[in-house]
Design a protein around this motif. Sequence first.
Motif: not given
Length: 458
Positions: A161, A164, A206
């Motif tokens: 990731v 965010l 995300l």
Amino acid sequence: MSIDTAISRLKPLLGNKLSLSQADRNLHGQNETYYPLTPPDAVAYPANTQDVCDILKICNEEHCPVTAYGAASSLEGQHLAVTGGISLDLRDMNQVLEVNAEDLNAVVQPGITRLRLNEELRATGLFFPVDPGADASIGGMAATRASGTTAVRYGTMRENVLALEAVMADGTIIRTGSRAQKSSTGYDLNHLLIGSEGTLGIITELTVRLRGRPEATIAATCRFPTVKDAVDCVILTIQSGVPMARIELLDEMMVKGFNAYSKANLPEEPHLFLEFDGTSGSAREQARTFEELAADLGARGWKTAERPEDRKALWTMRHSAHYATAALGKGGRIWPTDVCVPISQLAEAVLQAQRDAVRLGLTSTIVGHVGDGNFHAGLSVDPSDPDEMARAEQFSNALAETALRLGGTVSGEHGVGLGKQKFMKAEHGPALAYMRAIKESFDPNNILNPGKMLPLRN
């Protein structure tokens, strides 16, 4: 706390996106394991980030708990509204917003599941690699710092990731990270939110890393005389630098469960399930190298699977481990637990877990993504049998103590939720106070998934 007032204020705002029906509340109070039914007071279905913002503003003002809800596949009760309030179901926030193929990333909403994301990516030649087994939501996977069978090659959600968007307890919308591959600015809020289990903020968008689909993929299986032989093979493989896409350990009880549930007809001995990927030549070379290493440690029954349908059948069976474990018992429920230890300590941890299960008279399976030292123990239990549940708790406690003694952690994948809170002080010591300070700073009214992650003060 005024849950009723919060609900009355939310009704005109959300309309039919707020459900008070008992059936809907019960659905959101269920879980995959042994926790009792825990229905929230209401279920909200936000359509976008602004809905989440509006909901949290009201709930923060009214001190009403909010528990994020994804695919409900978590194994430590993270999605259960144990103090009541609002279950925030993010199912309708389920779109792929951008695919940046040149940069190998995509921007997605939290409610999209990993299988649907990969279906949407199929035409691009790219894929999202994190595979926890269940068809979990991407937001839930980030919130619980999920990993899975492919972590040995591609890493966990922590590594996959980039950025965010999140709504904080008071309704403030923040962004963490960026599409750049790295940054040296500020505190790393991105990785603070990943694994926070919805206790610090609600993830609403995300940016995830993508990988190119490998040219060739080969799956394989083999079996060993003992679990120690299989684990020693894993250790030697990792230490030898053989690039594995997946390397999964199944003890003899797990194989028995697959035979019962999936009609697998496997010899009931410890197995390794494997996958190699890359170019056609490199995948075959990896498989040959592993086969030679394994033969020296007593492996037999070497089989490969190259056709997509054969590989899919193998990993579908592996992903059914939860239900295959349940098939071995009479109660039909599972007490799952997991630990992660340094790879050099893996054999001792697995063997100790097997000894503890026998000592306590429990039906236990072991399966794990052992290439990174992580394994799962599943206990088939009957929640109506207090003696069996007490022995299951003893087993879970003993396994956690073993992991800490060997320099590991009480969870490499399941997370903390409800089940692992009591081990947080033993694992983190004085650092636990700083975790509490972060929680209090981010969520002073304690509305975000209260009762999770951090144990109650003594």
